[in-house]
Design a protein around this motif. Structure first.
Motif, PDB file in Angstrom:
ATOM      1  N   CYS A   1      -8.063   7.996  -2.623  1.00 57.62           N
ATOM      2  CA  CYS A   1      -6.747   7.432  -2.936  1.00 57.62           C
ATOM      3  C   CYS A   1      -5.802   8.583  -3.258  1.00 57.62           C
ATOM      4  CB  CYS A   1      -6.916   6.530  -4.151  1.00 57.62           C
ATOM      5  SG  CYS A   1      -5.444   6.207  -5.099  1.00 57.62           S
ATOM      6  N   ILE A   2      -4.572   8.534  -2.724  1.00 58.18           N
ATOM      7  CA  ILE A   2      -3.684   9.674  -2.955  1.00 58.18           C
ATOM      8  C   ILE A   2      -3.247   9.791  -4.422  1.00 58.18           C
ATOM      9  CG2 ILE A   2      -2.833   9.995  -0.600  1.00 58.18           C
ATOM     10  CD1 ILE A   2      -0.432   8.292  -1.330  1.00 58.18           C
ATOM     11  N   LEU A   3      -3.158   8.649  -5.108  1.00 61.46           N
ATOM     12  CA  LEU A   3      -2.784   8.730  -6.528  1.00 61.46           C
ATOM     13  C   LEU A   3      -3.935   9.304  -7.361  1.00 61.46           C
ATOM     14  CD1 LEU A   3      -0.729   5.506  -7.334  1.00 61.46           C
ATOM     15  CD2 LEU A   3       0.001   7.669  -6.356  1.00 61.46           C
TER      16      LEU A   3
ATOM     17  N   CYS B   1      -1.635   5.797   2.085  1.00 61.48           N
ATOM     18  CA  CYS B   1      -2.854   5.204   1.516  1.00 61.48           C
ATOM     19  C   CYS B   1      -3.971   5.202   2.560  1.00 61.48           C
ATOM     20  CB  CYS B   1      -2.577   3.772   1.078  1.00 61.48           C
ATOM     21  SG  CYS B   1      -4.082   2.894   0.609  1.00 61.48           S
ATOM     22  N   PRO B   2      -5.168   5.641   2.190  1.00 58.13           N
ATOM     23  CA  PRO B   2      -6.262   5.685   3.159  1.00 58.13           C
ATOM     24  C   PRO B   2      -6.674   4.303   3.676  1.00 58.13           C
ATOM     25  CG  PRO B   2      -7.045   6.210   0.944  1.00 58.13           C
ATOM     26  CD  PRO B   2      -5.554   6.197   0.886  1.00 58.13           C
ATOM     27  N   HIS B   3      -6.354   3.218   2.931  1.00 53.61           N
ATOM     28  CA  HIS B   3      -6.738   1.878   3.402  1.00 53.61           C
ATOM     29  C   HIS B   3      -5.963   1.456   4.647  1.00 53.61           C
ATOM     30  CE1 HIS B   3      -9.067   1.464  -0.151  1.00 53.61           C
ATOM     31  NE2 HIS B   3      -8.136   1.000  -0.962  1.00 53.61           N
TER      32      HIS B   3
ATOM     33  N   ALA C   1      -8.701   1.827  -7.885  1.00 50.81           N
ATOM     34  CA  ALA C   1      -7.262   2.107  -7.838  1.00 50.81           C
ATOM     35  C   ALA C   1      -6.420   0.983  -8.422  1.00 50.81           C
ATOM     36  CB  ALA C   1      -6.838   2.390  -6.401  1.00 50.81           C
TER      37      ALA C   1
ATOM     38  N   SER D   1      -1.457  -0.558  -9.194  1.00 56.17           N
ATOM     39  CA  SER D   1      -1.181   0.868  -9.106  1.00 56.17           C
ATOM     40  C   SER D   1      -0.211   1.191  -7.999  1.00 56.17           C
ATOM     41  CB  SER D   1      -2.470   1.615  -8.795  1.00 56.17           C
ATOM     42  OG  SER D   1      -3.212   1.772  -9.941  1.00 56.17           O
ATOM     43  N   GLN D   2      -0.218   0.360  -6.943  1.00 56.57           N
ATOM     44  CA  GLN D   2       0.506   0.740  -5.736  1.00 56.57           C
ATOM     45  C   GLN D   2       1.989   0.929  -6.019  1.00 56.57           C
ATOM     46  OE1 GLN D   2      -0.466  -2.480  -5.991  1.00 56.57           O
ATOM     47  NE2 GLN D   2      -2.472  -2.590  -5.052  1.00 56.57           N
TER      48      GLN D   2
ATOM     49  N   CYS E   1      -6.671  -2.800  -4.304  1.00 56.66           N
ATOM     50  CA  CYS E   1      -5.430  -2.451  -3.606  1.00 56.66           C
ATOM     51  C   CYS E   1      -5.451  -2.994  -2.182  1.00 56.66           C
ATOM     52  CB  CYS E   1      -5.272  -0.932  -3.532  1.00 56.66           C
ATOM     53  SG  CYS E   1      -4.590  -0.178  -5.009  1.00 56.66           S
TER      54      CYS E   1
ATOM     55  N   LEU F   1       0.862  -1.180   0.000  1.00 57.13           N
ATOM     56  CA  LEU F   1       0.000   0.000   0.000  1.00 57.13           C
ATOM     57  C   LEU F   1       0.902   1.235   0.000  1.00 57.13           C
ATOM     58  CD1 LEU F   1      -2.722  -1.022   2.619  1.00 57.13           C
ATOM     59  CD2 LEU F   1      -2.954  -0.953   0.133  1.00 57.13           C
ATOM     60  N   CYS F   2       0.554   2.241  -0.799  1.00 56.94           N
ATOM     61  CA  CYS F   2       1.361   3.463  -0.858  1.00 56.94           C
ATOM     62  C   CYS F   2       1.496   4.060   0.545  1.00 56.94           C
ATOM     63  CB  CYS F   2       0.672   4.517  -1.720  1.00 56.94           C
ATOM     64  SG  CYS F   2       0.379   4.048  -3.410  1.00 56.94           S
TER      65      CYS F   2
ATOM     66  N   ASN G   1     -12.470   4.917  -1.650  1.00 59.15           N
ATOM     67  CA  ASN G   1     -11.346   5.800  -1.990  1.00 59.15           C
ATOM     68  C   ASN G   1     -11.603   6.542  -3.302  1.00 59.15           C
ATOM     69  OD1 ASN G   1     -11.073   3.712  -3.767  1.00 59.15           O
ATOM     70  ND2 ASN G   1      -8.907   3.319  -3.380  1.00 59.15           N
TER      71      ASN G   1
HETATM   72  S1  SF4 Z   1      -3.035   3.434  -5.361  1.00 60.46           S
HETATM   73 FE1  SF4 Z   1      -4.401   4.499  -3.920  1.00 60.46          FE
HETATM   74  S2  SF4 Z   1      -5.654   2.882  -3.004  1.00 60.46           S
HETATM   75 FE2  SF4 Z   1      -3.898   1.884  -3.994  1.00 60.46          FE
HETATM   76  S3  SF4 Z   1      -2.349   1.673  -2.401  1.00 60.46           S
HETATM   77 FE3  SF4 Z   1      -1.933   3.611  -3.420  1.00 60.46          FE
HETATM   78  S4  SF4 Z   1      -3.089   5.167  -2.246  1.00 60.46           S
HETATM   79 FE4  SF4 Z   1      -3.881   3.155  -1.677  1.00 60.46          FE
END
Ligand code: SF4
Ligand SMILES: Cc1ncc(C[n+]2csc(CCOP(=O)(O)OP(=O)(O)O)c2C)c(N)n1
Lengths: 523, 164
Positions: free
Chosen positions: A514-516, A342-344, A444, B45-46, A364, A338-339, A440
């Protein structure tokens, strides 16, 4: 030579270009690696494309467009065709009036999927033609050809891609002169389009006759061709395997099959007889080998070890030698995470802390299974987060049932979570249940696609955003609460704990973009 | 020797621009008149996971994937990706790693991918002249990041030439 008249395109870009050039008037799909970029490119090129809530819907909308006389395209990943299987099988009976091409993008090796099912089985099971491109030029040519087959025989056609074909870039020549979408109109034809048993029985007979005609045509068509070589070794292959095989066995004669259903059986028989040794080289299930052997053709099938994962030049060399030793194993790369930010993350920290049994789903957030969270206990297919959680609640002893939480992403909720919520209200577990929708505001996992909850369509035009909380309330879920993760991060843990203790049906919408996606929408 | 295929693998972490780099590289070689195939595995995406992408060129290229132990060039964007990717390289193949560039000299650290392409370009002089690289970057890169990338490319190219 060189770049003259050629462009480097991915397989997905090539399908989109061909769809545009062939006058496809409507494209629908649901995102899924490796198919996603087809519709995105088709839209960017000016085609009319939409993200549907799921693959069944996409296929049905595309089918309707084809009934109107349009040339239509439906795209999905391999598991998406499971969701769309119901309309597929009966669409084979109704047939189409314009054209309908269904792209199934399979993922041998599971680069980004939960299984590696071989969708060549669907062509046989549903009784529809299947084309299998090997590279981007094929993807372009066969998309065009699929539209022509569909229109000529009024039948839906499956175009089976695989991850390597979708995502590799190779040279493409745009061989078709662009044509505008044909005019549409409604023509009443109830015997073809209304599948009551009385009309469906003759429709099935008609389908088999059509397939027999296509099989006849396929025996001589240019989609199936022999690449000349020595008589000593003959290889029968389709898709990416046909390309790898030419490099793995440079001297071999290759029967490259583009139309793999219905199979050109007599052509294959003559081919097998013309060489000293004939080997079927195919990724995934032994579909071709089984069919050819059932027809009494003496071909060698691969060893069972080659059913698993992708084929490569090196693996085909071994396959041809019958060498099933494991061979060189590349060291593992770094797994995705997870980034940061990341809100998750917060949800899984809390679920771990509260020692929940977590029925998870796909997105994600499935990375919640890995350290440092290790807060997911099941994940099967899209939508199962809610329903598997309900089954656990029903069957577990109460002290364990009370710990079960379902988590599901927003795109996944729209895809196939809504019926799970209906199930929850209709057949509530004795201990209640807690569902957390991880909203999110994007899809994503597959690269930030819009969905019916984001308020934007595929081409970024505004749409009415559906409200998960209003939907849950309308269904009669007694406890519905939106948690704004930006403002209520402190309170979140207490809200989850309180919901578990309430032993009532609860939907929490955990909301934070999602931050992206935020970054992308700014750009 | 016209049948020889040149194999290049680019490896790094998600978010570092591995795929942008191989898109550029493949397009350069295509414009220079070669048969080119590019392959990649992407999905998620991550950020942060390993990403590798292959480019092969020559007169006729079949498979889009570089077989293990057959890469002539291995371009690594993140030092921790050297070990997981070393097996791509053939004996005597060339590895291009980030320390050949003084990263503090890049006005934008996100141009490291293009800087390392600059270093690679010095080895591919016979296959693709510098002008094709410049022309391709101008065609493919968005205006607002073009200048920084052209600068990074030049820095990478100079460092490889300096090293001999
Ligand atoms: S792409 Fe968005 S939802 Fe997926 S891990 Fe990154 S921040 Fe979280
Ligand atoms: C039937 C099916 N269709 C498509 C996919 C591909 N896919 C996996 S997860 C996902 C959606 C993820 O979006 P979301 O639920 O919003 O979670 P996020 O990744 O944003 O956290 C998709 C499209 C799949 N696995 N199965």
């Amino acid at each position: 030579m060189g770049s003259m008249g050629h462009r480097l395109l991915s397989g997905n870009e090539a399908v989109a270009q061909a769809a545009l050039d062939m006058g496809v008037g409507f494209g629908a799909g649901y995102p899924g690696t490796p198919s996603t970029e087809i519709l995105e490119n088709f839209s960017a090129l000016g085609g009319r494309a939409e993200w549907s809530p799921n693959e069944k819907v996409a296929l049905e909308v595309a089918l309707g467009a084809s009934f109107a006389g349009a040339r239509a395209l439906a795209t999905m990943k391999h598991v998406g065709l499971n969701v769309a299987a119901d309309p597929l099988f009966t669409a084979a009976y109704t047939g189409v009036r314009g054209a309908l091409v269904i792209v199934s993008a399979d993922d041998p090796g599971m680069a980004s999927s939960q299984n590696e099912q071989d969708n060549r089985r669907y062509a046989v099971a549903a009784g529809v033609p299947m084309l299998e491109p090997s590279d981007s030029q094929d993807a372009y040519d066969m998309t065009a050809e699929a539209i022509e087959i569909s229109e000529r025989w009024r039948i839906p056609v499956l175009l089976r891609m695989t991850t390597r074909v979708c995502h590799s870039k190779t040279r493409v020549e745009r061989r078709r002169t662009p044509t505008p979408p044909p005019a549409t109109s409604f023509v009443r034809d109830v015997k073809r389009l209304v599948m009551i048993p009385a009309y469906a029985r003759p429709a099935h007979v008609r389908l088999r006759a059509t397939l027999a005609e296509i099989a006849q045509w396929g025996e001589a068509c240019a989609l199936n061709r022999v690449i000349a070589g020595e008589r000593k070794l003959g290889i029968i292959a389709s898709g990416i395997s046909a390309i790898h095989a030419q490099e793995a066995a440079p001297g071999a004669t290759v029967l490259k099959l583009g139309l793999t259903h219905p199979l050109p059986i007599e052509k294959a028989r003559r081919f097998a007889q013309s060489v000293e040794r004939c080997v079927v080289v195919e990724e995934g299930d032994p579909c071709l080998a089984d069919a050819l052997r059932a027809a009494g053709i003496a071909v060698e099938a691969k060893a069972e070890a080659f059913r698993f994962g992708e084929l490569s030049v090196a693996r085909i060399r071994k396959l041809l030698k019958g060498d099933t030793s494991p061979g060189f194993r590349a060291p593992p790369g770094k797994p995705p995470q997870l980034c940061p930010g990341c809100p998750h993350r917060l949800t899984f920290e809390i679920l771990r802390k509260l020692n929940c049994i977590v029925s998870g789903d796909i997105g994600c957030y499935t990375l919640g299974v890995l350290p440092p969270f290790e807060a997911m206990d099941t994940c099967v297919c899209m939508g199962a987060g809610i329903t598997v959680g309900l089954g656990l609640r029903h069957a577990l002893p109460p002290e364990q049932a009370r710990r079960v939480v379902s988590v599901i992403g927003d795109s996944t909720f729209v895809h196939s979570g809504i019926t799970g919520l209906v199930e929850m209200v209709y057949n509530p577990p004795k201990t209640g249940h807690v569902v957390i929708i991880l909203d999110n505001a994007t899809t994503a996992m597959t690269g930030l696609q819009e969905h019916p909850g984001t308020g934007r369509r595929l081409d970024a035009t505004p749409a009415h955003p559906i409200s998960f909380e209003a939907l849950a309330r309308a269904l009669g879920v007694p406890r519905v609460r939106v948690v704004d993760l930006a403002k209520e991060s402190e309170a979140y843990e207490g809200i989850v704990a309180e919901s578990l203790a309430a032993e009532a049906l609860t939907v929490l919408v955990a909301r934070r973009p999602c931050i992206l996606a935020l970054k992308k929408n700014k750009e | 020797m016209s049948h020889r295929i040149t194999n290049i693998v680019v490896a790094g972490l998600g978010g570092q621009g591995v795929l942008t780099a191989t898109d550029l590289l493949a397009e350069v070689l295509h414009r220079a008149g070669h048969d080119v195939k590019k392959s990649e595995l992407k999905g998620m995406s991550q950020r942060g996971g390993s990403v590798t992408s292959d480019v092969r060129f020559g007169r006729v290229v079949h498979s889009p994937m570089v077989p293990d132990h057959e890469a002539d060039f291995l371009v690594i964007l993140s030092p921790d990706q050297v070990e997981p990717n070393r097996h791509h390289l053939r004996a005597g193949g060339v590895m291009i790693v980030p320390d050949i560039i003084d990263e503090s000299r890049l006005s934008n650290r996100r141009t490291l991918n293009v800087a390392l392409l600059g270093a690679l370009s010095a080895h591919l002089e016979a296959a693709a002249p510098e002008a094709v690289w410049i022309e391709t970057m101008r065609a493919l890169l968005p205006e607002r990041i073009l200048a920084a990338n052209l600068e990074a490319f030049a820095a990478g190219r100079a460092s490889a030439k300096g090293a001999g």
